[in-house]
Design a protein around this motif. Structure first.
Motif, PDB file in Angstrom:
ATOM      1  N   LEU A  53       3.516  -9.361   4.147  1.00  0.00           N
ATOM      2  CA  LEU A  53       3.100  -8.420   3.110  1.00  0.00           C
ATOM      3  C   LEU A  53       2.802  -7.079   3.761  1.00  0.00           C
ATOM      4  CD1 LEU A  53       2.320  -8.007   0.093  1.00  0.00           C
ATOM      5  CD2 LEU A  53      -0.027  -8.625   0.735  1.00  0.00           C
ATOM      6  N   GLY A  54       3.585  -6.087   3.435  1.00  0.00           N
ATOM      7  CA  GLY A  54       3.369  -4.763   4.003  1.00  0.00           C
ATOM      8  C   GLY A  54       3.442  -4.748   5.519  1.00  0.00           C
ATOM      9  N   TYR A 312      -5.335  -3.320   2.686  1.00  0.00           N
ATOM     10  CA  TYR A 312      -6.054  -2.078   2.413  1.00  0.00           C
ATOM     11  C   TYR A 312      -5.890  -1.111   3.583  1.00  0.00           C
ATOM     12  CZ  TYR A 312      -8.653  -4.349  -1.397  1.00  0.00           C
ATOM     13  OH  TYR A 312      -9.011  -4.982  -2.557  1.00  0.00           O
ATOM     14  N   GLU A 375      -0.820  -9.066 -12.228  1.00  0.00           N
ATOM     15  CA  GLU A 375      -1.311  -7.687 -12.101  1.00  0.00           C
ATOM     16  C   GLU A 375      -2.767  -7.577 -12.551  1.00  0.00           C
ATOM     17  OE1 GLU A 375      -0.226  -3.130 -13.571  1.00  0.00           O
ATOM     18  OE2 GLU A 375       1.007  -4.834 -14.214  1.00  0.00           O
ATOM     19  N   LEU A 396      -2.938  -1.125  -0.581  1.00  0.00           N
ATOM     20  CA  LEU A 396      -1.568  -0.656  -0.393  1.00  0.00           C
ATOM     21  C   LEU A 396      -0.566  -1.675  -0.921  1.00  0.00           C
ATOM     22  CD1 LEU A 396      -1.926   0.616   3.287  1.00  0.00           C
ATOM     23  CD2 LEU A 396      -1.863   2.033   1.210  1.00  0.00           C
ATOM     24  N   HIS A 397      -0.894  -2.949  -0.737  1.00  0.00           N
ATOM     25  CA  HIS A 397       0.003  -4.034  -1.136  1.00  0.00           C
ATOM     26  C   HIS A 397      -0.837  -5.190  -1.673  1.00  0.00           C
ATOM     27  CE1 HIS A 397       3.232  -2.011   1.102  1.00  0.00           C
ATOM     28  NE2 HIS A 397       2.366  -1.878   2.089  1.00  0.00           N
ATOM     29  N   THR A 398      -0.292  -5.883  -2.667  1.00  0.00           N
ATOM     30  CA  THR A 398      -0.967  -7.042  -3.254  1.00  0.00           C
ATOM     31  C   THR A 398       0.044  -8.153  -3.485  1.00  0.00           C
ATOM     32  OG1 THR A 398      -2.548  -5.617  -4.432  1.00  0.00           O
ATOM     33  CG2 THR A 398      -2.320  -7.884  -5.218  1.00  0.00           C
ATOM     34  N   ARG A 399      -0.367  -9.374  -3.184  1.00  0.00           N
ATOM     35  CA  ARG A 399       0.482 -10.531  -3.511  1.00  0.00           C
ATOM     36  C   ARG A 399      -0.400 -11.635  -4.074  1.00  0.00           C
ATOM     37  NH1 ARG A 399       5.523 -13.310  -0.269  1.00  0.00           N
ATOM     38  NH2 ARG A 399       5.690 -15.169  -1.586  1.00  0.00           N
TER      39      ARG A 399
END
Length: 472
Positions: A53-54, A312, A375, A396-399
């Motif tokens: 992730l990211g 984050y 979401e 910055l990124h969410t999963r």
């Protein structure tokens, strides 16, 4: 080398960590049987899922295992992963309670205090709750001749405050369950028997020589998925067959063992079976041969859990997280049940630019997360985490990863039930996995190893009792 002139066959139903360890142990025997592994999902490993992730490594399921006495540690070394085993940092854990983030006090064993001084200083309990906890020393002896819930066992001695603010975040969190329903004998083996007829839980813990848990958590650099891949590759290298995307439809008892039929119509005859599937799937397969056990297994409830991973920017924090994570008591009513600061907990994950947070939500009886979109749930968990940790920036990124049947619930009487089921099963079939003797990876791997050894012992005994051709 095979046993006699006939190489026995063993089916392993379930390709999670339990089934893979069982298959590996079977094939490691000096006289290995033929081994076939059936996994209904397209991937092996069960709840183990490593991802990115990211640009960061994350775990979508369990993030480590207890290294002490774990069969997984020597396996890592045998599989060439020994140099990549990483121990978690010995960092503090905090509890978000009554609007404050407070450090989990020292001297706790699964939330049960061995000393009240650290609990007093932590301010996690109100003065009234702390006073009630002290009644443990003066209340009449506890009488508990049969299993009872964790809340009844501990709360009866120390009060509801200890149960809600200390035991629930730790022990309830392990099972994603409620301490009001989880059986004490399964979650805290031996404690009820030691406490029965005694005056003080704290004194019993001290006399048992109990110490706060210091078991080291470990993981594999690059993700636990590497362990799954290495195990599967080794099973295949040793001659085992591994079928993914292959669900077993029926498991029928026959005179010489078992007949397995897959949903695609393939039929396999085997001498023995390691049944390492979740309780519901195991129940369906045992319905024709062990209806009573199947009915009981079908009644084991499971908790749904969702894991949300956030990346984050470092500047989203006034100060980087100092501890390993946050626990939230169920009584707080938040969606957030726990947060792990991945970049603090695991030294190999430390980063200068980002902080990785792994949040979990959901427990048995609390399915609010299931009604929210990914979401909406991600935003809600971010808001709650921000309130607890003082975040001042967006991820910055969410999963978001949903586990619909994440963890079995060990209800009152669970240990007695498991022992009864196993006593009624023939030696040619063993039950293993999270539904029985522990939900952690080490517990599951141990069950897989032990199930394989039981089958090997049976096959060896069967071989030695067979007449040898030409001998009268």
């Amino acid at each position: 080398m095979t046993r006699g002139t006939h190489q026995p066959a063993v089916a392993v139903v379930g390709g999670g960590i339990t089934g893979l360890v069982a298959a590996h142990r079977l094939l490691s025997d000096p006289q290995p049987p033929r081994v076939v592994v059936y996994e209904s999902a397209s991937e092996l490993g069960g709840k183990i899922r490593s991802a990115h992730l990211g640009g960061c490594d994350i775990e979508l399921g369990p993030d480590g295992f207890v290294g002490r006495n774990s069969p997984l540690l020597p396996l890592c070394h045998d599989l060439g992963l020994g140099d990549d085993v990483v121990a978690a940092r010995a960092g503090a854990v905090e509890v978000w309670s009554r609007g404050h983030l407070r450090r989990l006090p020292a001297g706790l064993i699964m939330g049960m205090p061995v000393r009240l001084g650290p609990v007093l200083r932590s301010r996690l309990l109100s003065p009234r709750e702390l006073l009630r906890a002290g009644f443990d020393f003066v209340l009449p002896p506890t009488r508990c001749d049969t299993d009872l819930s964790i809340a009844a066992l501990i709360g009866g001695r120390m009060g509801r405050g200890v149960v809600d603010r200390l035991v629930d975040p730790l022990l309830g969190g392990v099972y994603a369950g409620s301490v009001d329903f989880l059986g004490a004998d399964a979650a805290l083996p031996g404690l009820r028997e030691r406490l029965s007829g005694r005056r003080s839980l704290i004194r019993v813990l001290r006399q048992m020589g109990a110490r706060p848990a210091t078991a080291q958590l470990v993981t594999v650099r690059g993700g636990l998925g590497r362990l799954v891949d290495a195990l599967a590759a080794d099973v295949r290298r040793r001659g085992g067959q591994v079928h993914t995307g292959t669900a077993v439809a029926t498991l029928a008892a026959v005179p010489d063992g078992w007949q397995i039929t897959t949903r695609s119509g393939q039929i396999e005859s085997v001498d023995a079976v390691v049944l390492a599937a979740p309780a519901g799937a195991a129940a369906e397969l045992l319905r024709s041969s062990q209806r009573g056990i199947a009915t009981d297994l079908g009644l084991i409830p499971y908790a749904a859990v969702t894991v949300a991973s956030f990346v984050y920017p470092r500047n989203a924090f006034a100060q980087p997280p100092a501890g390993n994570g946050i626990l939230v008591p169920r009584i707080e009513g938040t969606l957030l049940r726990a947060c792990t600061w991945v970049t603090s907990k695991w030294p190999h994950q430390a980063r200068d630019d980002v902080v990785i947070a792994r949040c979990s939500t959901g427990s048995y009886g609390d399915n609010r997360h299931a009604d929210l979109s990914d979401e909406t749930l991600g935003r809600a968990l971010h808001r709650e985490l921000s309130a607890a940790a003082g975040l001042r920036g967006e991820p910055l990124h969410t999963r978001v990863t949903r586990w619909h049947d994440a963890l079995p619930q060990y209800r009152v009487g669970h240990r007695v039930n498991v022992a009864a089921w196993r006593a009624r099963l023939p030696a040619t079939l063993t039950l293993a996995g999270a539904a029985y003797d522990g939900v952690g990876l080490t517990a599951c791997a141990t069950q897989g190893r032990d199930a394989a050894e039981q089958i090997l012992a049976h096959l060896s005994e069967k071989t030695t009792s067979m007449p040898i051709a030409g001998r009268t």
